[in-house]
Scaffold this active site. Sequence first.
Site, PDB file in Angstrom:
ATOM      1  N   HIS A 294      14.475 100.608  15.306  1.00 31.67           N
ATOM      2  CA  HIS A 294      14.671 100.072  13.968  1.00 31.67           C
ATOM      3  C   HIS A 294      15.959 100.335  13.373  1.00 31.67           C
ATOM      4  CE1 HIS A 294      13.805 104.403  14.531  1.00 31.67           C
ATOM      5  NE2 HIS A 294      14.157 104.640  13.412  1.00 31.67           N
ATOM      6  N   ASP A 468       9.271  96.260  12.537  1.00 31.15           N
ATOM      7  CA  ASP A 468      10.783  96.801  12.917  1.00 31.15           C
ATOM      8  C   ASP A 468      11.748  95.906  13.924  1.00 31.15           C
ATOM      9  OD1 ASP A 468       9.577  97.733  15.342  1.00 31.15           O
ATOM     10  OD2 ASP A 468      10.862  99.620  15.295  1.00 31.15           O
ATOM     11  N   ASP A 470      12.225  95.867  17.025  1.00 33.51           N
ATOM     12  CA  ASP A 470      11.949  95.445  18.248  1.00 33.51           C
ATOM     13  C   ASP A 470      10.097  95.282  18.244  1.00 33.51           C
ATOM     14  OD1 ASP A 470      11.393  98.199  18.036  1.00 33.51           O
ATOM     15  OD2 ASP A 470      11.290  98.699  20.033  1.00 33.51           O
ATOM     16  N   ASP A 472       7.567  97.398  17.385  1.00 33.30           N
ATOM     17  CA  ASP A 472       6.663  98.177  17.804  1.00 33.30           C
ATOM     18  C   ASP A 472       6.116  99.345  16.715  1.00 33.30           C
ATOM     19  OD1 ASP A 472       8.943  99.583  17.517  1.00 33.30           O
ATOM     20  OD2 ASP A 472       8.816 100.805  19.346  1.00 33.30           O
ATOM     21  N   ARG A 473       6.829  99.278  15.446  1.00 27.70           N
ATOM     22  CA  ARG A 473       6.370  99.811  14.564  1.00 27.70           C
ATOM     23  C   ARG A 473       5.929  99.076  13.150  1.00 27.70           C
ATOM     24  NH1 ARG A 473      10.146 105.176  13.806  1.00 27.70           N
ATOM     25  NH2 ARG A 473      11.102 105.057  15.855  1.00 27.70           N
ATOM     26  N   THR A 536       6.453 114.881  20.033  1.00 30.88           N
ATOM     27  CA  THR A 536       6.931 113.490  19.650  1.00 30.88           C
ATOM     28  C   THR A 536       7.364 112.724  21.040  1.00 30.88           C
ATOM     29  OG1 THR A 536       7.568 114.259  17.344  1.00 30.88           O
ATOM     30  CG2 THR A 536       8.798 112.326  18.074  1.00 30.88           C
ATOM     31  N   GLU A 555       1.851 108.133  15.232  1.00 27.46           N
ATOM     32  CA  GLU A 555       2.840 108.802  14.944  1.00 27.46           C
ATOM     33  C   GLU A 555       3.304 108.777  13.579  1.00 27.46           C
ATOM     34  OE1 GLU A 555       5.762 108.560  18.010  1.00 27.46           O
ATOM     35  OE2 GLU A 555       6.665 106.876  16.959  1.00 27.46           O
ATOM     36  N   SER A 557       6.026 108.229  12.039  1.00 22.31           N
ATOM     37  CA  SER A 557       7.172 107.483  11.707  1.00 22.31           C
ATOM     38  C   SER A 557       6.570 105.997  12.388  1.00 22.31           C
ATOM     39  CB  SER A 557       8.296 107.871  12.782  1.00 22.31           C
ATOM     40  OG  SER A 557       7.717 107.840  14.219  1.00 22.31           O
TER      41      SER A 557
END
Length: 751
Positions: A294, A468, A470, A472-473, A536, A555, A557
């Site tokens: 990110h 984000d 890539d 993944d978020r 984490t 998670e 984040s």
Amino acid sequence: MATTEDPTNPQLPPVQALQELPQAQQQLQQTHSSILPQYPEMIMAAIEALDDKNGSNKSAISKQIESTYPDLPAAHTTLLSHHLNKMKQSGQLLMVKNNYMKPDPNAPPKRGRGRPPKPKAPVPPGTVIGPPRPRGRPPKPRDPFAPVASPKKKTTSGSGRPRGRPPKKSNTEAAPTSAPAAQAKGVKRGRGRPPKVKVFIQPNYLQNFVQSTFNALTAEKVRGATLVVSGDGRYYSKPAIQIIIKMAAANGVRRVWVGQNGLLSTPAVSAVIRERVGIDGSKATGAFILTASHNPGGPHEDFGIKYNMENGGPAPEGITDKIYENTKSIKEYLIADLPDVDISAIGVTNFGGPEGQFDVEVFDSASDFVKLMKSIFDFESIRKLLSCPKFTFCYDALHGVAGAYAKRIFVEELGAQESSLLNCVPKEDFGGGHPDPNLTYAKELVARMGLSKSSSQVEPPEFGAAADGDADRNMILGKRFFVTPSDSVAIIAANAVEAIPYFSAGLKGVARSMPTSAALDVVAKHLNLKFFEVPTGWKFFGNLMDAGLCSICGEESFGTGSDHIREKDGIWAVLAWLSILADKNKENLNGGKLVTVEDIVRNHWATYGRHYYTRYDYENVDASAAKELMAHLVKLQPSLGEVNEIVKGIRTDVSKVVHADEFEYKDPVDGSISRHQGIRYLFEDGSRLVFRLSGTGSEGATIRLYIEQYEKDSSKTGRDSQEALAPLVEVALKLSKMQEFTGRSAPTVIT
């Protein structure tokens, strides 16, 4: 042909240098200012008291001050270093052989820079001093008989040359053929010193990491193997892919798979490793993923590379430790003399590699991932939702790699309007933005969803989401409503069996990272599911999934995922939410009021209670001060009685602390133990305070403070989050002595 090259410098630096914290002395001394002198006074007094003709070192000065003033600030060591350095620079102290001493008042003054002025001759009495001579050369006497010059012509000197410096010629005027291209085009150089070249594009930097990785893997995972090489498309990805292809050939890899244009999201890489089968039956054994997640991209921003294993997940610590050690001693790397491969065109390129035949296959970036998503979700049900005139949708890829999947999935497969996609063209610099899906950086989406001060009068969409760099978020939004990541994973878990076909047989278990709120814990207890709290890092979830112990995890984040792959998956999370909305509205699409994102969240709170949650980030804190703060919190933990006295002295409306520890995790699969994963204070009513140090910044340390207040009373779950958390925030800051240790009166970022 493979060649061996000596990567003399730079080697891959495993650790970045920390910088000293700038001035913070005023804030750090606030609570002591009434009883302590200023540091310069204490330092001078200590040097005088020690009375050593050779001066006194820092340690001796510190001990003298400590013996004189017992009630010093918590960051005394940091402040002393700062003031000693400042006094040395200002000349108040001299430093000789690491000892500080006061300057000799009888010493002759230092001579100034340059030649001293000549002494002026005395002026005789009665002399009249004329006006000072004007600056510059006096004009030459004019010829009274010379013709008067035309006012339209420039005045010239006696040589015929115009006076003054000649004007600069434009670079577009007859540049010599040998001039650089920038000159020939008339491109002006920018003002100031040009920025330094980023470390990641310095010679041999990337090669050192790649070869160190090959050297860390077992032979069967390299020689004759199939590897995936792609990433989020950020700056430097394309040349990096070509380098890795040539190094793979030289190290005996049989074939390399590359997503078209070098694009594959991190979750898609995991899916390709796990699901894709080549024409010849080949399967990938690992992948180099080119991403900095990110973080921003561009020539002067961030670049990253990581290695994923045959299960599709990040390399375990055993491998990453070997890579790290290899980077410190590497002397050579292997690279094949091959031409660049056209990664924009789908197809196979064959080479005669040093170890035999070597192939590079460029394949469609989205096909394998789309196929996997269609096997998990009911696309027809989601299509009906998106085709409903009452339901509106918006997705923001922030110019990251998610854009390579958004049109295929949301428009072509699910029938959404193309106008519902924002920033879905992947760019090397993410359009100059910060590809982090949160309320700060996804500004355009936040405004469109009615959550910013500049929001227009246009009615916001019912559902919005962002990814984000890539992919993944994820961030999930409703109309004028933000869903916290901790609530998001809990709500997906609570509704997965009914709404998502992949989970129709039930969930194996659920897991969250330790700092994430305990909303998922309550769901697990209510549904009688296995529950795991892990450090984490997604690799801890991967172990549980490989053992069949976990179906859904998340998670705080903005990472959410399931056991379909071994990475978090932003698009999966969006499809999960659309599936829940489709399931809740299957009777409402042709009439009646839609069940909204906000409705789903508030109904969840009414059933399970609400976990008010916030995170305070203190970035670039002096590393020693950060460690002192954490040591202070650990020191308090054995005496809960003393802790509760402190808490009650701060706020009487805060629950009692019933447990305090440094989080330690024993992996139930491989028995490995992870220690010092964060400091926890757990309260009787289910609330929590968590303190962690993060080393992701390049300067200093980052202290992360997580504050969580649990509320079971459904009549109190609609309060403003900051209002509900205010008592715990006050306790956290005063219990930790945050301002005293760090000098910070406010966090850098509040999430």
